[in-house]
Each structure stands twice: as C-alpha cells, then as structure tokens.
Scaffold this motif. Structure first.
Motif, PDB file in Angstrom:
ATOM      1  N   ASN A 148       0.917  -0.956   0.062  1.00 21.56           N
ATOM      2  CA  ASN A 148       0.231   0.057   0.119  1.00 21.56           C
ATOM      3  C   ASN A 148       0.641   1.406   0.169  1.00 21.56           C
ATOM      4  OD1 ASN A 148      -2.515   1.318   0.130  1.00 21.56           O
ATOM      5  ND2 ASN A 148      -1.930   1.748   1.638  1.00 21.56           N
ATOM      6  N   ILE A 149       1.703   1.149   0.771  1.00 17.56           N
ATOM      7  CA  ILE A 149       2.969   2.538   0.953  1.00 17.56           C
ATOM      8  C   ILE A 149       3.113   2.656  -0.882  1.00 17.56           C
ATOM      9  CG2 ILE A 149       5.310   3.224   1.590  1.00 17.56           C
ATOM     10  CD1 ILE A 149       4.287   1.809   4.020  1.00 17.56           C
ATOM     11  N   ALA A 150       3.741   1.785  -0.869  1.00 17.70           N
ATOM     12  CA  ALA A 150       4.410   1.620  -2.686  1.00 17.70           C
ATOM     13  C   ALA A 150       3.112   2.199  -3.779  1.00 17.70           C
ATOM     14  CB  ALA A 150       4.246   0.390  -3.387  1.00 17.70           C
ATOM     15  N   MET A 151       1.914   1.660  -3.645  1.00 18.81           N
ATOM     16  CA  MET A 151       0.708   1.824  -3.703  1.00 18.81           C
ATOM     17  C   MET A 151       0.055   3.506  -3.999  1.00 18.81           C
ATOM     18  SD  MET A 151      -1.717   2.203  -6.665  1.00 18.81           S
ATOM     19  CE  MET A 151      -1.174   0.183  -7.238  1.00 18.81           C
ATOM     20  N   LEU A 152       0.425   3.915  -2.723  1.00 17.07           N
ATOM     21  CA  LEU A 152       0.341   5.590  -2.488  1.00 17.07           C
ATOM     22  C   LEU A 152       1.449   6.283  -3.144  1.00 17.07           C
ATOM     23  CD1 LEU A 152      -1.486   5.049   1.192  1.00 17.07           C
ATOM     24  CD2 LEU A 152      -2.504   5.562  -1.472  1.00 17.07           C
ATOM     25  N   SER A 153       2.375   5.749  -2.644  1.00 15.88           N
ATOM     26  CA  SER A 153       3.926   6.540  -3.485  1.00 15.88           C
ATOM     27  C   SER A 153       3.623   7.183  -5.476  1.00 15.88           C
ATOM     28  CB  SER A 153       5.363   6.133  -3.408  1.00 15.88           C
ATOM     29  OG  SER A 153       6.129   4.894  -4.463  1.00 15.88           O
ATOM     30  N   VAL A 154       3.252   5.964  -5.556  1.00 14.43           N
ATOM     31  CA  VAL A 154       2.366   6.779  -6.954  1.00 14.43           C
ATOM     32  C   VAL A 154       0.750   7.665  -6.862  1.00 14.43           C
ATOM     33  CG1 VAL A 154       1.496   5.307  -9.352  1.00 14.43           C
ATOM     34  CG2 VAL A 154       3.972   4.776  -8.319  1.00 14.43           C
ATOM     35  N   ARG A 155       0.284   6.728  -6.305  1.00 10.62           N
ATOM     36  CA  ARG A 155      -0.985   7.495  -6.348  1.00 10.62           C
ATOM     37  C   ARG A 155      -1.739   9.091  -6.044  1.00 10.62           C
ATOM     38  NH1 ARG A 155      -6.369   5.554  -7.053  1.00 10.62           N
ATOM     39  NH2 ARG A 155      -7.747   6.352  -6.410  1.00 10.62           N
ATOM     40  N   ILE A 156      -0.660   9.066  -4.417  1.00 13.27           N
ATOM     41  CA  ILE A 156      -1.036  10.474  -4.066  1.00 13.27           C
ATOM     42  C   ILE A 156      -0.403  11.884  -4.910  1.00 13.27           C
ATOM     43  CG2 ILE A 156      -0.951  12.029  -1.965  1.00 13.27           C
ATOM     44  CD1 ILE A 156      -1.484   9.600  -0.425  1.00 13.27           C
ATOM     45  N   PRO A 157       0.817  10.988  -5.615  1.00 10.53           N
ATOM     46  CA  PRO A 157       1.444  12.530  -6.197  1.00 10.53           C
ATOM     47  C   PRO A 157       0.704  12.972  -7.840  1.00 10.53           C
ATOM     48  CG  PRO A 157       2.880  11.306  -5.907  1.00 10.53           C
ATOM     49  CD  PRO A 157       1.708  10.050  -4.955  1.00 10.53           C
ATOM     50  N   THR A 158       0.266  11.144  -7.889  1.00  9.52           N
ATOM     51  CA  THR A 158      -0.947  11.335  -9.605  1.00  9.52           C
ATOM     52  C   THR A 158      -1.509  12.489  -9.413  1.00  9.52           C
ATOM     53  OG1 THR A 158       0.034   9.914 -10.206  1.00  9.52           O
ATOM     54  CG2 THR A 158      -1.841  10.386 -11.373  1.00  9.52           C
ATOM     55  N   GLU A 159      -2.062  12.094  -8.295  1.00 10.36           N
ATOM     56  CA  GLU A 159      -4.080  12.922  -8.265  1.00 10.36           C
ATOM     57  C   GLU A 159      -3.226  14.370  -7.758  1.00 10.36           C
ATOM     58  OE1 GLU A 159      -7.408  12.724  -4.648  1.00 10.36           O
ATOM     59  OE2 GLU A 159      -6.297  10.801  -4.691  1.00 10.36           O
ATOM     60  N   GLU A 160      -2.290  14.338  -7.096  1.00 10.87           N
ATOM     61  CA  GLU A 160      -1.999  15.955  -6.450  1.00 10.87           C
ATOM     62  C   GLU A 160      -1.960  16.881  -8.225  1.00 10.87           C
ATOM     63  OE1 GLU A 160       0.639  16.091  -3.128  1.00 10.87           O
ATOM     64  OE2 GLU A 160      -1.103  16.100  -1.526  1.00 10.87           O
ATOM     65  N   LYS A 161      -1.242  16.001  -9.067  1.00  9.34           N
ATOM     66  CA  LYS A 161      -1.002  16.977  -9.986  1.00  9.34           C
ATOM     67  C   LYS A 161      -1.997  17.108 -10.787  1.00  9.34           C
ATOM     68  CE  LYS A 161       2.097  16.262 -13.670  1.00  9.34           C
ATOM     69  NZ  LYS A 161       1.553  16.271 -15.045  1.00  9.34           N
ATOM     70  N   ALA A 162      -2.901  16.166 -10.811  1.00 12.46           N
ATOM     71  CA  ALA A 162      -4.120  16.324 -11.646  1.00 12.46           C
ATOM     72  C   ALA A 162      -4.757  17.629 -10.653  1.00 12.46           C
ATOM     73  CB  ALA A 162      -4.416  15.534 -12.196  1.00 12.46           C
ATOM     74  N   LEU A 163      -4.784  17.405 -10.325  1.00 11.93           N
ATOM     75  CA  LEU A 163      -5.771  18.249  -8.837  1.00 11.93           C
ATOM     76  C   LEU A 163      -5.208  19.782  -8.745  1.00 11.93           C
ATOM     77  CD1 LEU A 163      -6.384  16.658  -5.770  1.00 11.93           C
ATOM     78  CD2 LEU A 163      -7.981  17.535  -8.032  1.00 11.93           C
ATOM     79  N   ARG A 164      -3.486  20.117  -9.075  1.00 15.19           N
ATOM     80  CA  ARG A 164      -3.145  21.588  -8.780  1.00 15.19           C
ATOM     81  C   ARG A 164      -3.279  22.023 -10.305  1.00 15.19           C
ATOM     82  NH1 ARG A 164       0.889  18.812  -6.573  1.00 15.19           N
ATOM     83  NH2 ARG A 164       2.299  18.557  -8.605  1.00 15.19           N
ATOM     84  N   GLU A 165      -3.218  20.886 -11.321  1.00 13.72           N
ATOM     85  CA  GLU A 165      -3.411  21.512 -13.305  1.00 13.72           C
ATOM     86  C   GLU A 165      -4.863  22.021 -13.868  1.00 13.72           C
ATOM     87  OE1 GLU A 165      -2.082  18.314 -15.107  1.00 13.72           O
ATOM     88  OE2 GLU A 165       0.391  18.775 -14.878  1.00 13.72           O
ATOM     89  N   ALA A 166      -5.484  21.185 -13.083  1.00 19.95           N
ATOM     90  CA  ALA A 166      -7.110  21.467 -13.112  1.00 19.95           C
ATOM     91  C   ALA A 166      -8.265  22.242 -12.307  1.00 19.95           C
ATOM     92  CB  ALA A 166      -7.598  19.731 -13.641  1.00 19.95           C
ATOM     93  N   THR A 167      -7.545  22.248 -11.058  1.00 18.55           N
ATOM     94  CA  THR A 167      -9.032  22.855  -9.824  1.00 18.55           C
ATOM     95  C   THR A 167      -8.112  23.911  -9.017  1.00 18.55           C
ATOM     96  OG1 THR A 167      -7.964  21.446  -7.887  1.00 18.55           O
ATOM     97  CG2 THR A 167     -10.167  20.187 -10.101  1.00 18.55           C
ATOM     98  N   ASN A 168      -8.586  24.965  -8.069  1.00 17.79           N
ATOM     99  CA  ASN A 168      -7.953  25.561  -7.326  1.00 17.79           C
ATOM    100  C   ASN A 168      -7.579  24.356  -5.721  1.00 17.79           C
ATOM    101  OD1 ASN A 168     -10.531  24.584  -5.776  1.00 17.79           O
ATOM    102  ND2 ASN A 168     -10.993  26.040  -4.941  1.00 17.79           N
TER     103      ASN A 168
END
Length: 180
Positions: A148-168
C-alpha cells in the motif's frame, strides 16, 4: 465465525462503495470530468482484492486466533470506519475509487479535508493494518502495508498533480499537511 462475519461485512461495504463510485464516476464524466492514473488503477484493485484473499488464507491455513488485543483493534477499526464515512460524506459526488478530475471544480475542503489532504488514504492504511491484527494475521499486515505504501507513492503524486493542474487545489491546501 467472528472472523467470517467481520470480513463479510467489510467486503459488502467495499462492494457498496464500488456501486457509489461508479455512480459518481458517471455523473462526473457527464459534467466533463476525466480519469487520471488509469494505468495504476487495475494494480490497486488487484492489491485490495489480494489483501482479502491473503487475510482469509492466512487465518485459515495458519489457524490464526482472535488477538488478545481484539477489543482495542476493533474499537480502532470502528473509529476508522466512522472516518471513512465522514470522508465519503464530505466529498459527496466527488468521492471515487478512481482519480476523476473535474476541471475548474472547487476542491472540497470540509470535514476531515479541512485538516489534511488525504484522510481517505489514512483510512485505507489503518484498515490494512488493523483488520489483520485483529486476527493475528501478521504476514498479511506487513506485506500489504508495504504494498500500500508503494501504491500510494504513485497514486498521491498523480492525484495531486492532476488537481493542481485542473482545479483550485493549490490555493485550498497551501498550508494543510499531506498524509503521504
């Protein structure tokens, strides 16, 4: 018997969440949302399904008993479930098991999201530890915590990058801690 009742309830809860997630996904896509991180999503699903299979097999094969600390672990698990419900209720139609981004949306900053960026991931981390510990399934607890730590090390940065690019997102969470 207690093990199978509890596991069955948790699996039923997950299946209900999949139904909610699908409904929310359809609604969001109709509004112009798009999915990010689709390549890692099947791996995440496989990991979560494998977690339950591993837990059941470990308890059965090694004849694991209920932990002497079961009551404390159960209380912790119930509290985590309350936090899970709070997360889902706070995100409402934005909650999903996938990373679904609605461009221009105002990021939710209420409920547990007013305190940290990713409380739902904290919930998952705690569940992956607490559920096996209730039944002394230490192998499952260790292996899936690491996965799960390995999965979240991919998932969280992916999610945050997309949110930064497309939302407030950046403006809303400048000062909030990350659960990553």
């Amino acid at each position: 018997m207690l093990f199978f009742i509890l596991i069955s309830l948790v699996i039923l809860q997950r299946l209900a969440e999949v139904v909610i997630a699908k409904r929310n996904e359809r609604r969001m896509l109709q509004q112009g949302a798009y999915e990010v991180g689709a390549s890692h999503y099947p791996v995440m699903v496989a990991m979560h399904v494998s977690f339950f299979i591993s837990l059941i097999l470990e308890v059965l094969i090694f004849d694991r008993a209920i932990s002497p600390l079961f009551s404390g672990f159960l209380i912790g698990f119930v509290c985590v479930q309350l936090l899970r419900i709070w997360c889902l209720a706070s995100l409402g139609s934005f909650w999903n098991t996938k990373i679904i981004i609605l461009p221009g949306a105002n990021v939710v900053k209420r409920g547990p999201y007013s305190f940290m960026r990713h409380p739902n991931y904290v919930v998952v981390c705690l569940e992956i530890i607490l559920l096996p510990l209730m039944f002394q399934a230490y192998i499952t607890a260790i292996i899936f915590t690491l996965l799960n730590i390995a999965m979240l090390s991919v998932r969280i940065p992916t999610e945050e990058k997309a949110l930064r690019e497309a939302t407030n997102y950046e403006d809303k969470f400048k000062k909030k801690i990350s659960a990553s």
